[in-house]
Design an enzyme around this catalytic site. Structure first.
Site, PDB file in Angstrom:
ATOM      1  N   ASN A   1      30.404  22.890  43.649  1.00  0.00           N
ATOM      2  CA  ASN A   1      28.809  23.416  43.531  1.00  0.00           C
ATOM      3  C   ASN A   1      28.202  22.555  44.572  1.00  0.00           C
ATOM      4  OD1 ASN A   1      26.362  23.672  42.810  1.00  0.00           O
ATOM      5  ND2 ASN A   1      26.405  22.132  41.126  1.00  0.00           N
ATOM      6  N   TRP A   2      27.954  23.616  45.702  1.00  0.00           N
ATOM      7  CA  TRP A   2      27.306  22.908  46.757  1.00  0.00           C
ATOM      8  C   TRP A   2      25.784  22.756  46.532  1.00  0.00           C
ATOM      9  CZ3 TRP A   2      29.225  26.981  51.241  1.00  0.00           C
ATOM     10  CH2 TRP A   2      30.653  26.758  51.485  1.00  0.00           C
ATOM     11  N   LYS A   3      25.345  23.035  45.497  1.00  0.00           N
ATOM     12  CA  LYS A   3      23.896  22.874  45.170  1.00  0.00           C
ATOM     13  C   LYS A   3      23.019  23.486  46.265  1.00  0.00           C
ATOM     14  CE  LYS A   3      25.170  18.594  42.769  1.00  0.00           C
ATOM     15  NZ  LYS A   3      24.666  17.563  41.958  1.00  0.00           N
TER      16      LYS A   3
ATOM     17  N   HIS B   1      23.909  24.135  34.235  1.00  0.00           N
ATOM     18  CA  HIS B   1      24.023  22.813  34.976  1.00  0.00           C
ATOM     19  C   HIS B   1      23.072  21.914  34.588  1.00  0.00           C
ATOM     20  CE1 HIS B   1      24.406  19.872  38.220  1.00  0.00           C
ATOM     21  NE2 HIS B   1      25.429  20.386  38.442  1.00  0.00           N
TER      22      HIS B   1
ATOM     23  N   GLU C   1      20.858  19.924  36.248  1.00  0.00           N
ATOM     24  CA  GLU C   1      19.746  20.125  37.060  1.00  0.00           C
ATOM     25  C   GLU C   1      18.905  21.239  36.824  1.00  0.00           C
ATOM     26  OE1 GLU C   1      22.130  19.924  40.838  1.00  0.00           O
ATOM     27  OE2 GLU C   1      22.573  17.821  40.353  1.00  0.00           O
TER      28      GLU C   1
ATOM     29  N   GLU D   1      30.180  17.744  32.056  1.00  0.00           N
ATOM     30  CA  GLU D   1      29.476  16.755  33.213  1.00  0.00           C
ATOM     31  C   GLU D   1      28.508  15.641  32.294  1.00  0.00           C
ATOM     32  OE1 GLU D   1      29.734  18.908  37.216  1.00  0.00           O
ATOM     33  OE2 GLU D   1      27.955  19.773  35.948  1.00  0.00           O
TER      34      GLU D   1
ATOM     35  N   GLY E   1      26.216  12.799  40.535  1.00  0.00           N
ATOM     36  CA  GLY E   1      25.667  12.450  42.012  1.00  0.00           C
ATOM     37  C   GLY E   1      25.226  10.973  42.127  1.00  0.00           C
TER      38      GLY E   1
ATOM     39  N   SER F   1      30.772  13.055  39.861  1.00  0.00           N
ATOM     40  CA  SER F   1      31.449  12.046  41.101  1.00  0.00           C
ATOM     41  C   SER F   1      32.968  12.040  41.206  1.00  0.00           C
ATOM     42  CB  SER F   1      30.866  10.800  40.624  1.00  0.00           C
ATOM     43  OG  SER F   1      29.276  10.460  40.789  1.00  0.00           O
TER      44      SER F   1
ATOM     45  N   GLY G   1      30.241  18.243  42.940  1.00  0.00           N
ATOM     46  CA  GLY G   1      29.138  18.421  43.729  1.00  0.00           C
ATOM     47  C   GLY G   1      29.438  17.846  45.127  1.00  0.00           C
ATOM     48  N   GLY G   2      29.032  16.877  45.417  1.00  0.00           N
ATOM     49  CA  GLY G   2      28.997  16.109  46.712  1.00  0.00           C
ATOM     50  C   GLY G   2      30.141  16.447  47.451  1.00  0.00           C
TER      51      GLY G   2
HETATM   52  C1  PEP Z   1      27.762  18.497  40.051  1.00  0.00           C
HETATM   53  O1  PEP Z   1      26.860  19.056  40.648  1.00  0.00           O
HETATM   54  O2  PEP Z   1      28.211  19.445  38.982  1.00  0.00           O
HETATM   55  C2  PEP Z   1      28.471  17.320  40.039  1.00  0.00           C
HETATM   56  C3  PEP Z   1      29.408  16.941  39.339  1.00  0.00           C
HETATM   57  O3  PEP Z   1      27.846  16.710  41.143  1.00  0.00           O
HETATM   58  P1  PEP Z   1      28.867  15.299  41.933  1.00  0.00           P
HETATM   59  O4  PEP Z   1      30.343  15.777  42.139  1.00  0.00           O
HETATM   60  O5  PEP Z   1      28.149  15.196  43.474  1.00  0.00           O
HETATM   61  O6  PEP Z   1      28.369  14.102  40.769  1.00  0.00           O
END
Ligand code: PEP
Length: 246
Positions: free
Chosen positions: A9-11, A91, A93, A163, A169, A209, A230-231
């Site tokens: 997920n590049w957000k 998600h 967010e 999640e 994050g 993470s 994500g990251g």
């Molecule tokens: C996400 O955006 O769904 C996520 C899990 O982010 P991260 O891996 O950065 O925690």
């Protein structure tokens, strides 16, 4: 069908040209044939990323109408027209920053499925719920309110992503045992509602993470079928390592 999935997920990161470079780098990583890699990219990037190679492309959001006066929103028809396969729904967010509640998310799931987009349905508990120990019943409610209106056939096209919000994050990851406890409970809920075949066939991803250094021990758990990342999905080599962690 249950399968191993590394979903990124590049957000709201990368410009289109950076995204194209990144997908090219990702395409160079050697990915095992039994692992599906998906990248959920910003809407502006999708037309440039679809068809770049083997990686499946997903959107990060859709609206629950086909068209109309909804300034700034993205119709499922627009994603389908581009050749997009997947879309994130729910998600944390979107839930937190854009007030998407279970009712809205249920409608978005319906819309995605109506147009043959495969939803990656995300859910998970905040820190206070985890601390008070009611995370299992909290997630059960999210499934009941957002997902369980679907038929068994519709569920077959859905990927689930647990999640925990406190791990997204933050650099803090659920331990493999914490992930397994929740994933086993999710699979049991699916079995209770839809039966054993549906429960055995659904892919349940862990997100929060995930990194090249912790993916292997999380993915080794029997009810974890991969990760929503994500990251760490913004680094081609690192995400390639994650996809090789099954
Ligand atoms: C996400 O955006 O769904 C996520 C899990 O982010 P991260 O891996 O950065 O925690």
């Amino acid at each position: 069908m249950r399968r191993n999935i590394a979903a990124g997920n590049w957000k709201m990161n990368t410009t289109v040209s950076e995204g194209v470079e990144l997908i090219k780098e990702l395409e160079k990583q050697s990915i095992p044939s039994d692992v599906e890699m998906i990248i959920c990219a910003p809407a502006t990037h999708l037309s440039s990323l679809v068809g770049c190679g083997e990686i499946q492309i997903g959107g990060q959001n859709i609206y629950m109408q086909d068209k109309g006066a909804f300034t700034g929103e993205i119709s499922p028809l627009m994603l389908v027209d581009l050749g997009v396969e997947y879309v994130l729904v729910g998600h944390s967010e979107r839930r937190e920053l854009f007030s998407e509640d279970d009712q809205i998310l249920a409608q978005k799931l319906n819309k995605a499925l109506e147009h043959n987009l495969k939803p990656i349905f995300c859910f998970g508990e905040p820190l206070n719920i985890r601390k008070e120990g009611s995370h299992i019943s909290y997630v059960q409610k999210q499934l009941e309110n957002g997902l369980f209106h679907l038929s068994e056939e519709e569920l077959g096209d859905v990927v689930l992503a647990y999640e925990p919000i406190w791990a997204i994050g933050t650099g803090e990851t659920a331990s493999p045992d914490q992930a397994q406890e929740m994933h086993a409970s999710i699979r049991k809920s699916i079995e209770n509602k839809y039966g054993k075949v549906a429960a055995d066939n659904i892919s349940i991803l862990y997100g929060g993470s995930v990194k090249p250094t912790n993916a292997e021990e999380i993915f080794a758990k029997p009810d974890v079928d991969g990760g929503l990342v994500g990251g760490a999905s913004l680094d081609a080599e690192g995400f390639g390592k994650i996809a090789n962690s099954f």
